[in-house]
Design an enzyme around this catalytic site. Structure first.
Site, PDB file in Angstrom:
ATOM      1  N   ALA A  33       0.819  -1.299   0.033  1.00 53.13           N
ATOM      2  CA  ALA A  33       0.070   0.123   0.039  1.00 53.13           C
ATOM      3  C   ALA A  33       0.844   1.282  -0.064  1.00 53.13           C
ATOM      4  O   ALA A  33       0.854   2.126   0.821  1.00 53.13           O
ATOM      5  CB  ALA A  33      -1.021   0.006   0.987  1.00 53.13           C
ATOM      6  N   HIS A  38       6.882   5.770   1.719  1.00 57.59           N
ATOM      7  CA  HIS A  38       7.656   4.418   1.233  1.00 57.59           C
ATOM      8  C   HIS A  38       8.601   4.869   0.080  1.00 57.59           C
ATOM      9  O   HIS A  38       9.807   4.441   0.034  1.00 57.59           O
ATOM     10  CB  HIS A  38       6.854   3.541   0.619  1.00 57.59           C
ATOM     11  CG  HIS A  38       5.611   3.002   1.866  1.00 57.59           C
ATOM     12  ND1 HIS A  38       4.489   3.262   1.671  1.00 57.59           N
ATOM     13  CD2 HIS A  38       6.020   2.201   2.926  1.00 57.59           C
ATOM     14  CE1 HIS A  38       3.759   2.563   2.768  1.00 57.59           C
ATOM     15  NE2 HIS A  38       4.683   1.895   3.410  1.00 57.59           N
ATOM     16  N   GLY A 148      11.738   4.209   8.249  1.00 55.54           N
ATOM     17  CA  GLY A 148      11.322   5.759   8.339  1.00 55.54           C
ATOM     18  C   GLY A 148      11.237   5.925   9.727  1.00 55.54           C
ATOM     19  O   GLY A 148      10.972   4.922  10.738  1.00 55.54           O
ATOM     20  N   SER A 186       0.648   7.445   5.886  1.00 56.89           N
ATOM     21  CA  SER A 186       0.706   6.082   6.458  1.00 56.89           C
ATOM     22  C   SER A 186      -0.257   5.424   5.690  1.00 56.89           C
ATOM     23  O   SER A 186      -1.561   5.828   5.132  1.00 56.89           O
ATOM     24  CB  SER A 186      -0.021   6.335   7.797  1.00 56.89           C
ATOM     25  OG  SER A 186      -0.290   4.897   8.260  1.00 56.89           O
TER      26      SER A 186
END
Ligand code: AMP
Length: 284
Positions: A33, A38, A148, A186
């Protein structure tokens, strides 16, 4: 060129071949996702590695029994497109059975840092995280791995694992990527409804306010934490799991600012969506 690999042994053969050609391997572990947060990790890996492996695996052992494992967003082909455009060339996408044999019984457990905050609220979560990250390292044989700062306690626990087990992997931390209003990106933000979404910006607003006050000379950590709490409470969340000041490496709670950095961490719920955010306060 993109290579999609599902089996651990094939992944290891690929990594051995890359290493024997003198290539530096960077890995970016994800649960898919993928969003711009990312992709920023993938760009960081690409800037310091010859081969970037993006792993995409929704890891069941880090979800609690009442958590969102079954409904966790999954979008493999789009993820591969996005990650390729950011510089990943290899995708490690094992099945659950490939990573966890039927009779699986070996776990990596951090006994201290992982018991606090997220670890207290999500028992077993970090046991799942450290176990899968070690298994991903074993499969992908990276020189470096990017994580992260969004998941600050995860980063701390992984660094501790690398130190404690003497793993030969450089851990590269990556800055938090945010939406225009400050909300930390997120995969779970898609669950926020239209009413909660704007209110969710209060986490980053509160943390930024603390940074501003620190810049103005406020040195009372209690006051800074209270400001964060005030901003978050004003957005009428469903619940606050914690708002705290901790040591960035150990997650031990702090009552006074440290010169080398004090991490402010928050976990807040809007409806059934839990949001995490944090910021590092430094006085140097
Ligand atoms: P996840 O897919 O949620 O397990 O996250 C995979 C990696 O992406 C972890 O290292 C996260 O900390 C990182 N990550 C997730 N969201 C962000 C963000 N907004 N900014 C930077 N890194 C992030």
């Amino acid at each position: 060129m993109r290579t999609v690999i599902e089996s651990v042994s094939e992944m290891q053969r690929f990594a051995d071949a890359a290493r024997s050609q003198g290539k530096r391997i960077g890995v970016v572990p994800t649960m898919g996702a993928l969003h711009d947060g990312h992709l920023s990790l993938i760009r960081i890996a690409a800037s310091s590695s010859d081969v970037v492996i993006c792993s995409i695996f929704v890891n069941p052992t880090q979800f609690g029994p009442h958590e969102d494992l079954d409904s966790y967003p999954r979008s493999l082909s789009e993820d591969i497109e996005k990650a390729s455009s950011a510089g990943a060339t290899v995708f490690f996408t094992p099945t659950v059975r490939e990573m966890y044999a039927k009779d699986y019984q070996t776990y990596v457990v951090n006994e201290e840092a992982a018991t606090r905050f997220e670890g207290e609220i999500r028992p077993g979560h970090f046991r799942g995280v450290t176990t899968i990250v070690l298994k991903l390292f074993t499969a992908t044989k990276p020189h470096a791995a990017v994580f992260g700062r969004k998941d600050a306690q995860q980063l701390a626990v992984i660094r501790m694992m690398v130190r404690d087990l003497g793993l030969d992997v450089e851990i590269i931390p990556a800055p938090i990527i945010r939406e225009a209003d400050g909300l930390a990106m997120s995969s779970r933000n898609v669950y926020l409804d239209a009413d909660a979404r704007p209110r969710a910006a209060s986490l980053s607003r509160g943390l930024s306010r603390a940074t501003t006050l620190l810049g103005d000379g406020v040195r009372s950590l209690a006051r800074l934490v209270a400001e964060v709490r005030g901003a978050i409470e004003a957005s009428d969340p469903t619940g606050i799991d914690y708002i705290a000041a901790v040591h960035p490496d150990t997650f031990q709670p702090l009552t006074e600012l440290r010169e080398d950095g004090t991490l402010l961490i928050v976990a807040v719920r809007f409806g059934s969506t839990r949001l995490l955010d944090n910021t590092l306060l430094t006085t140097r």
